[in-house]
Design a protein around this motif. Structure first.
Motif, PDB file in Angstrom:
ATOM      1  N   TYR A  59       0.873  -1.170   0.000  1.00 54.01           N
ATOM      2  CA  TYR A  59       0.000   0.000   0.000  1.00 54.01           C
ATOM      3  C   TYR A  59       0.907   1.215   0.000  1.00 54.01           C
ATOM      4  O   TYR A  59       2.133   1.104   0.150  1.00 54.01           O
ATOM      5  CB  TYR A  59      -0.937  -0.002   1.205  1.00 54.01           C
ATOM      6  CG  TYR A  59      -0.247  -0.152   2.542  1.00 54.01           C
ATOM      7  CD1 TYR A  59       0.150   0.963   3.283  1.00 54.01           C
ATOM      8  CD2 TYR A  59       0.010  -1.420   3.072  1.00 54.01           C
ATOM      9  CE1 TYR A  59       0.789   0.828   4.506  1.00 54.01           C
ATOM     10  CE2 TYR A  59       0.652  -1.566   4.292  1.00 54.01           C
ATOM     11  CZ  TYR A  59       1.042  -0.447   5.002  1.00 54.01           C
ATOM     12  OH  TYR A  59       1.688  -0.576   6.200  1.00 54.01           O
ATOM     13  N   TRP A  60       0.334   2.392  -0.200  1.00 53.23           N
ATOM     14  CA  TRP A  60       1.161   3.594  -0.249  1.00 53.23           C
ATOM     15  C   TRP A  60       1.770   3.856   1.123  1.00 53.23           C
ATOM     16  O   TRP A  60       1.094   3.779   2.140  1.00 53.23           O
ATOM     17  CB  TRP A  60       0.353   4.796  -0.709  1.00 53.23           C
ATOM     18  CG  TRP A  60       1.270   5.903  -1.140  1.00 53.23           C
ATOM     19  CD1 TRP A  60       1.614   7.016  -0.440  1.00 53.23           C
ATOM     20  CD2 TRP A  60       2.004   5.960  -2.362  1.00 53.23           C
ATOM     21  NE1 TRP A  60       2.518   7.772  -1.155  1.00 53.23           N
ATOM     22  CE2 TRP A  60       2.773   7.148  -2.341  1.00 53.23           C
ATOM     23  CE3 TRP A  60       2.082   5.119  -3.492  1.00 53.23           C
ATOM     24  CZ2 TRP A  60       3.608   7.524  -3.392  1.00 53.23           C
ATOM     25  CZ3 TRP A  60       2.909   5.495  -4.533  1.00 53.23           C
ATOM     26  CH2 TRP A  60       3.661   6.682  -4.477  1.00 53.23           C
ATOM     27  N   ASP A  61       3.073   4.135   1.110  1.00 53.28           N
ATOM     28  CA  ASP A  61       3.818   4.422   2.336  1.00 53.28           C
ATOM     29  C   ASP A  61       3.857   3.223   3.281  1.00 53.28           C
ATOM     30  O   ASP A  61       3.631   3.363   4.489  1.00 53.28           O
ATOM     31  CB  ASP A  61       3.255   5.653   3.061  1.00 53.28           C
ATOM     32  CG  ASP A  61       3.679   6.954   2.386  1.00 53.28           C
ATOM     33  OD1 ASP A  61       4.598   6.908   1.543  1.00 53.28           O
ATOM     34  OD2 ASP A  61       3.106   8.006   2.691  1.00 53.28           O
ATOM     35  N   PRO A  90       5.486  -3.656  -5.318  1.00 49.91           N
ATOM     36  CA  PRO A  90       5.740  -2.280  -5.753  1.00 49.91           C
ATOM     37  C   PRO A  90       6.997  -2.213  -6.613  1.00 49.91           C
ATOM     38  O   PRO A  90       7.776  -3.177  -6.659  1.00 49.91           O
ATOM     39  CB  PRO A  90       5.933  -1.537  -4.427  1.00 49.91           C
ATOM     40  CG  PRO A  90       6.439  -2.581  -3.484  1.00 49.91           C
ATOM     41  CD  PRO A  90       5.736  -3.847  -3.884  1.00 49.91           C
ATOM     42  N   MET A 102       8.654   5.068  -2.847  1.00 50.50           N
ATOM     43  CA  MET A 102       7.771   3.946  -3.170  1.00 50.50           C
ATOM     44  C   MET A 102       8.071   3.386  -4.564  1.00 50.50           C
ATOM     45  O   MET A 102       7.376   2.482  -5.025  1.00 50.50           O
ATOM     46  CB  MET A 102       6.312   4.384  -3.078  1.00 50.50           C
ATOM     47  CG  MET A 102       5.785   4.509  -1.659  1.00 50.50           C
ATOM     48  SD  MET A 102       5.817   2.955  -0.722  1.00 50.50           S
ATOM     49  CE  MET A 102       4.658   1.957  -1.658  1.00 50.50           C
ATOM     50  N   TYR A 104       8.105   4.887  -7.666  1.00 49.18           N
ATOM     51  CA  TYR A 104       7.494   5.423  -8.876  1.00 49.18           C
ATOM     52  C   TYR A 104       8.259   6.607  -9.465  1.00 49.18           C
ATOM     53  O   TYR A 104       7.768   7.278 -10.361  1.00 49.18           O
ATOM     54  CB  TYR A 104       6.036   5.797  -8.594  1.00 49.18           C
ATOM     55  CG  TYR A 104       5.175   4.573  -8.359  1.00 49.18           C
ATOM     56  CD1 TYR A 104       4.668   3.843  -9.428  1.00 49.18           C
ATOM     57  CD2 TYR A 104       4.921   4.116  -7.067  1.00 49.18           C
ATOM     58  CE1 TYR A 104       3.910   2.700  -9.222  1.00 49.18           C
ATOM     59  CE2 TYR A 104       4.158   2.973  -6.848  1.00 49.18           C
ATOM     60  CZ  TYR A 104       3.667   2.268  -7.931  1.00 49.18           C
ATOM     61  OH  TYR A 104       2.925   1.131  -7.724  1.00 49.18           O
ATOM     62  N   ASP A 240       2.712   0.757 -15.139  1.00 55.46           N
ATOM     63  CA  ASP A 240       2.240   1.995 -14.540  1.00 55.46           C
ATOM     64  C   ASP A 240       1.952   3.041 -15.610  1.00 55.46           C
ATOM     65  O   ASP A 240       2.673   3.155 -16.608  1.00 55.46           O
ATOM     66  CB  ASP A 240       3.314   2.514 -13.576  1.00 55.46           C
ATOM     67  CG  ASP A 240       2.915   3.797 -12.888  1.00 55.46           C
ATOM     68  OD1 ASP A 240       1.964   3.767 -12.082  1.00 55.46           O
ATOM     69  OD2 ASP A 240       3.571   4.835 -13.152  1.00 55.46           O
ATOM     70  N   HIS A 325      -3.380   1.152  -4.097  1.00 56.82           N
ATOM     71  CA  HIS A 325      -2.527   2.130  -3.427  1.00 56.82           C
ATOM     72  C   HIS A 325      -2.833   3.560  -3.848  1.00 56.82           C
ATOM     73  O   HIS A 325      -2.442   4.504  -3.148  1.00 56.82           O
ATOM     74  CB  HIS A 325      -1.054   1.823  -3.716  1.00 56.82           C
ATOM     75  CG  HIS A 325      -0.687   1.942  -5.168  1.00 56.82           C
ATOM     76  ND1 HIS A 325      -1.179   1.082  -6.123  1.00 56.82           N
ATOM     77  CD2 HIS A 325       0.106   2.818  -5.829  1.00 56.82           C
ATOM     78  CE1 HIS A 325      -0.697   1.433  -7.309  1.00 56.82           C
ATOM     79  NE2 HIS A 325       0.087   2.482  -7.164  1.00 56.82           N
ATOM     80  N   ASP A 326      -3.523   3.740  -4.959  1.00 59.59           N
ATOM     81  CA  ASP A 326      -3.835   5.075  -5.476  1.00 59.59           C
ATOM     82  C   ASP A 326      -5.241   5.539  -5.132  1.00 59.59           C
ATOM     83  O   ASP A 326      -5.480   6.742  -4.990  1.00 59.59           O
ATOM     84  CB  ASP A 326      -3.686   5.104  -7.005  1.00 59.59           C
ATOM     85  CG  ASP A 326      -2.246   5.224  -7.452  1.00 59.59           C
ATOM     86  OD1 ASP A 326      -1.457   5.854  -6.719  1.00 59.59           O
ATOM     87  OD2 ASP A 326      -1.908   4.684  -8.507  1.00 59.59           O
TER      88      ASP A 326
END
Length: 459
Positions: A59-61, A90, A102, A104, A240, A325-326
């Motif tokens: 997940y994000w972070d 990720p 993360m 990206y 992505d 995650h977004d």
């Protein structure tokens, strides 16, 4: 001594009573199903990636400090036993923000936590050794591993004079791996053309039309694609921001190395999603389904489930999801959304935090089992209104199912047609104790609890 024995006995009673009705019914459902429980749990070992259930394993972070690969490694065996056939990781290589990124904002596609650059040796998630151990653990558990591929843009390059802009740009990439060095000639604008489909966030935008870029991304024997697959051990690809470049890029990558591929084409237009999948030779996340579910379950109007979705047009290319995650907008009735995607066509994805932290893991495991053992064949929508949604899977390698989603405040019942004549059926979620017999004309009455669901199939 008597006090200690009483305490132990009390603890035993609490633990025993804490087993919910759903847990018991799930165990019975797995045993009573035409597939025995052991085979059902290991069905994913015989499935090709994309036919079971995917876990988004982040997940994000997520916590920094280089612990994430080891965290996921401890969970893979349990996920496999539950019926997960693939995990999506990720972006794994070193990015501009080093130990805090993360992934990206990619810098060195060949640094998986083994070069000291961008402020650290390890990535946010861990070291190269820990990543490869995770992949080995997954493969030993019959779980495939999907890499998150970010090739629209790069970040972290040094400043250089750019003859195509008349100024300086951050396009001088000299990664410590010594692989895929880049300059202004490899980004937009350049001597080939000024731009492609779209840039992202002001990052240097890779030009995929340049043969040098193509060679390093997928053509060379040590290209990024082949290194990820042959050296690191990835099995599939999540691309992505594919809106930023033409679909032939994904097609070329897949032709070079094979493997399951899915693109993040963030668009709810079904025709556009279907077009992209055919051009890219890949699956796409079903954003049309996501937004229909958001409107259905968050706004309490299940009529939105009648909207067109990618899985209805081309289920073999639709990757369905409830959150990622977004975006995570289905706050109410989220388990109903999972009941929807895990009983319908498409390749369903479960979000890490929903499974491990926020929702009832027993209910999700039950739905995964239902997906892997009962949810096959074409889909017929039998009834839909504000509060009710009922659909039938017609079966392919199994007898199929009927899913009844009820978003009202009370128990509901409805007569529906089935594929079974004079047959006893049951609810495999354990939410209903009914075991009705279908009529000779195949009709039967089924029920569903308030803000709940049932899934019916033959005993």
């Amino acid at each position: 001594m008597k006090k200690s024995i009483s305490f132990i006995y009390l603890l035993f009673l609490v633990l025993t009573l804490s087993c919910s009705k759903n847990d018991v019914e799930f165990e019975e459902a797995a045993i009573d199903n035409p597939f025995d429980k052991e085979n059902a749990l290991n069905t994913n070992a015989q499935r090709s990636m994309g036919s079971g259930v995917m876990m988004q394993a982040f997940y994000w972070d997520v916590p920094d400090g280089g612990t994430w690969w080891n965290t996921v490694s401890t969970k893979v065996a349990d996920w496999s036993n539950a019926g997960i056939d693939a995990i999506w990781l990720p972006p794994a290589s070193k990015a501009q923000n080093g130990p805090f990124s993360m992934g990206y904002d990619p810098f060195d596609y060949y640094d998986f936590g083994n070069y000291n650059q961008m402020g650290s040796t390890e990535t946010r998630f861990g070291s190269l050794t820990e990543l490869q151990n995770l992949i080995t653990t997954a493969h030993n558990s019959n779980v495939s591993v999907i890499a998150d591929i970010v090739i629209n843009h790069n970040s972290g390059g040094g400043s250089e004079a750019n003859p195509f802009t008349g100024g300086n740009t951050w396009t001088d990439f000299q990664p410590a791996s010594g692989n895929f060095l880049r300059s202004s000639y490899d980004f937009h604008p350049n001597d080939y053309h000024s731009n492609d489909y779209g840039a992202f966030g002001g990052f240097p935008d890779l030009c995929h039309h340049k043969s040098y870029v193509q060679d390093w991304l997928w053509n060379n024997s040590n290209s990024v694609a082949k290194y990820y697959k042959n050296t690191i051990g990835f099995d599939g690809w999540r691309f992505d921001y594919v809106k930023g470049f033409e679909p032939w890029v994904v097609n070329s990558w897949v032709n070079a190395v094979g493997g399951f591929a899915v693109g993040e084409y963030w668009d709810s237009n079904v025709s556009t999603l279907d077009w992209w999948t055919s051009q890219a030779n890949a699956s796409a996340f079903d954003f049309a389904c996501y937004y229909a579910m958001r409107d259905a379950f968050s706004n309490n109007d299940l009529n939105n489930l009648n909207n067109n979705m990618l899985w209805k047009v081309n289920g073999s290319k639709a990757v369905t999801f409830v959150a990622n995650h977004d975006t995570d907008e289905i706050f109410n009735n989220k388990i109903l959304a999972y009941a929807y995607i895990l009983t319908h066509e498409g390749y369903p994805t479960i979000f890490y935090r929903d499974y491990e932290e926020w929702l009832d893991k027993n209910k999700l495991n039950n739905l995964i089992w239902i997906h892997n053992n009962l949810a096959s064949g074409s889909t017929d929508i039998l009834h839909v209104d504000n509060d009710e949604y009922i659909a039938k899977r017609n079966g392919y390698n199994s007898s199929g199912l009927i899913v009844y989603i009820n978003n009202s405040d009370s128990w509901l019942e409805r007569w529906v047609p089935t594929n079974w004549s004079n047959t006893v059926i049951k609810d495999y979620t354990g939410n209903s104790s009914w075991e009705p017999t279908t009529q000779s004309g195949t009709w039967v009455k089924i029920q569903a609890p308030p803000h709940g669901y049932t899934v019916w199939s033959t005993k």
